[in-house]
Design a protein around this motif. Structure first.
Motif, PDB file in Angstrom:
ATOM      1  N   UNK A 135      18.024  63.831  33.561  1.00 18.66           N
ATOM      2  CA  UNK A 135      19.217  62.609  33.156  1.00 18.66           C
ATOM      3  C   UNK A 135      18.837  61.368  33.045  1.00 18.66           C
ATOM      4  N   UNK A 136      17.357  61.022  32.798  1.00 16.87           N
ATOM      5  CA  UNK A 136      17.198  60.202  32.615  1.00 16.87           C
ATOM      6  C   UNK A 136      17.185  59.843  31.182  1.00 16.87           C
ATOM      7  N   UNK A 137      16.897  60.255  30.962  1.00 18.60           N
ATOM      8  CA  UNK A 137      17.206  61.132  28.724  1.00 18.60           C
ATOM      9  C   UNK A 137      18.583  60.651  28.187  1.00 18.60           C
ATOM     10  N   UNK A 139      21.511  61.088  26.992  1.00 25.63           N
ATOM     11  CA  UNK A 139      22.243  62.226  26.880  1.00 25.63           C
ATOM     12  C   UNK A 139      24.355  62.130  26.943  1.00 25.63           C
ATOM     13  N   UNK A 140      24.665  62.029  26.294  1.00 27.38           N
ATOM     14  CA  UNK A 140      26.013  62.104  26.065  1.00 27.38           C
ATOM     15  C   UNK A 140      26.736  62.531  27.689  1.00 27.38           C
ATOM     16  N   UNK A 141      28.037  62.275  28.246  1.00 26.79           N
ATOM     17  CA  UNK A 141      28.232  61.838  29.662  1.00 26.79           C
ATOM     18  C   UNK A 141      26.848  62.035  30.917  1.00 26.79           C
ATOM     19  N   UNK A 142      25.109  62.101  30.825  1.00 28.43           N
ATOM     20  CA  UNK A 142      25.242  61.900  32.061  1.00 28.43           C
ATOM     21  C   UNK A 142      25.378  60.725  33.033  1.00 28.43           C
ATOM     22  N   UNK A 143      26.144  59.754  32.452  1.00 27.52           N
ATOM     23  CA  UNK A 143      26.908  58.556  33.457  1.00 27.52           C
ATOM     24  C   UNK A 143      27.424  59.056  34.584  1.00 27.52           C
ATOM     25  N   UNK A 144      27.648  60.159  34.099  1.00 28.74           N
ATOM     26  CA  UNK A 144      28.736  61.057  35.009  1.00 28.74           C
ATOM     27  C   UNK A 144      27.738  61.678  35.934  1.00 28.74           C
ATOM     28  N   UNK A 168      12.513  61.964  41.725  1.00 24.95           N
ATOM     29  CA  UNK A 168      11.221  61.564  41.805  1.00 24.95           C
ATOM     30  C   UNK A 168      11.091  59.917  41.992  1.00 24.95           C
ATOM     31  N   UNK A 169      11.258  59.685  42.744  1.00 24.96           N
ATOM     32  CA  UNK A 169      11.688  58.269  43.332  1.00 24.96           C
ATOM     33  C   UNK A 169      10.601  57.128  42.296  1.00 24.96           C
ATOM     34  N   UNK A 170      10.107  57.147  41.804  1.00 22.96           N
ATOM     35  CA  UNK A 170       9.219  56.432  41.023  1.00 22.96           C
ATOM     36  C   UNK A 170       9.598  56.347  39.733  1.00 22.96           C
ATOM     37  N   UNK A 171      10.078  57.213  39.029  1.00 15.90           N
ATOM     38  CA  UNK A 171      11.619  57.115  38.100  1.00 15.90           C
ATOM     39  C   UNK A 171      12.490  57.442  37.746  1.00 15.90           C
ATOM     40  N   UNK A 172      13.660  57.243  38.528  1.00 17.54           N
ATOM     41  CA  UNK A 172      14.427  56.611  39.196  1.00 17.54           C
ATOM     42  C   UNK A 172      14.681  55.613  39.747  1.00 17.54           C
ATOM     43  N   UNK A 173      15.589  54.788  38.978  1.00 10.11           N
ATOM     44  CA  UNK A 173      15.741  53.317  39.492  1.00 10.11           C
ATOM     45  C   UNK A 173      16.588  52.949  40.895  1.00 10.11           C
ATOM     46  N   UNK A 174      15.905  51.852  41.476  1.00  5.34           N
ATOM     47  CA  UNK A 174      16.442  52.055  43.045  1.00  5.34           C
ATOM     48  C   UNK A 174      18.318  51.917  43.048  1.00  5.34           C
ATOM     49  N   UNK A 175      18.851  51.402  41.974  1.00  9.61           N
ATOM     50  CA  UNK A 175      20.818  51.702  42.594  1.00  9.61           C
ATOM     51  C   UNK A 175      20.905  53.162  42.049  1.00  9.61           C
TER      52      UNK A 175
END
Length: 216
Positions: A135-137, A139-144, A168-175
């Protein structure tokens, strides 16, 4: 240790000595490959031993790497991932956005179809897990994505189903991690399973964040 997560039957999680109950949506938060593997491999191997159906979406592993590592971890069970009665392994694109766009409503439909097909010969327990870094890519629609996570709390309760969503908490933002916590009633962190105090009922979360998906 048993964590009562529903009124359904008990299952062995396969790691940490934990048992829970079916009908569970849980996020796995991890920092290292070893943490990730302890959860994923233990969870799926225990399910295969118990003849549950494993639905797995690798991303930090390739499918081939997962199968090879599974055989090294459990040499007496290296045949498990090759048995379609035990394992369905799908890449992120095939599973989450086969048409090139991610859609929570399309996911609702495909999961219901998968579940209904799995139950045609009688009750079958389903263990689902995915490495969510796909989901870090862009991709259209990944905001959902969090809409999908919240709506899983409509789909899973009452079913012989457990989903472990690995972040993976090292790759995703805190929010993003905070929204992960708001959409999963239970968490695995540091290998420990706890009820999540930040969790919001899907009616509440969707009303506040994505009302257009609330009644669909």
């Amino acid at each position: 240790m048993h964590i009562k997560t529903s009124d359904q039957e008990k299952l062995n999680m396969g790691f940490g000595g934990y048992t829970c109950n079916w009908g569970l949506h849980i996020c796995g938060l991890y920092e290292t490959e070893a943490e990730r593997d302890e959860i994923i491999f233990g969870f799926l191997h225990q399910g295969a031993i118990e003849k549950d159906k494993q639905l797995y979406c690798p991303e930090e592993h390739s499918q081939e790497e997962f199968i090879e590592k599974y055989g090294k971890f459990y040499p007496e069970c290296k045949h498990h991932p090759h048995d379609p009665a035990l394992f369905t392994i799908r890449g992120a694109k095939e599973f989450y956005y086969p048409g090139g766009t991610f859609s929570p409503l399309a996911m609702d439909k495909s999961l219901n179809e998968y579940f209904n097909e799995s139950q045609k010969k009688g009750r079958r327990n389903i263990r689902a897990t995915a490495e969510m870094v796909w989901a870090l890519e862009a991709i259209p629609g990944v905001e959902h994505l969090m809409v999908y996570e919240s709506r899983l709390n409509y789909f899973i309760p009452g079913k012989p189903w457990i989903s472990v969503c690995m972040y993976n908490v090292n790759k995703f933002s805190g929010s993003t991690i905070m929204n992960v916590l708001r959409t999963h009633p239970y968490t695995i962190s540091g290998g420990v399973i706890t009820q999540n105090p930040y969790y919001q009922d899907p009616d509440e979360w969707l009303r506040q964040n994505a009302p257009e998906f609330l009644t669909v």
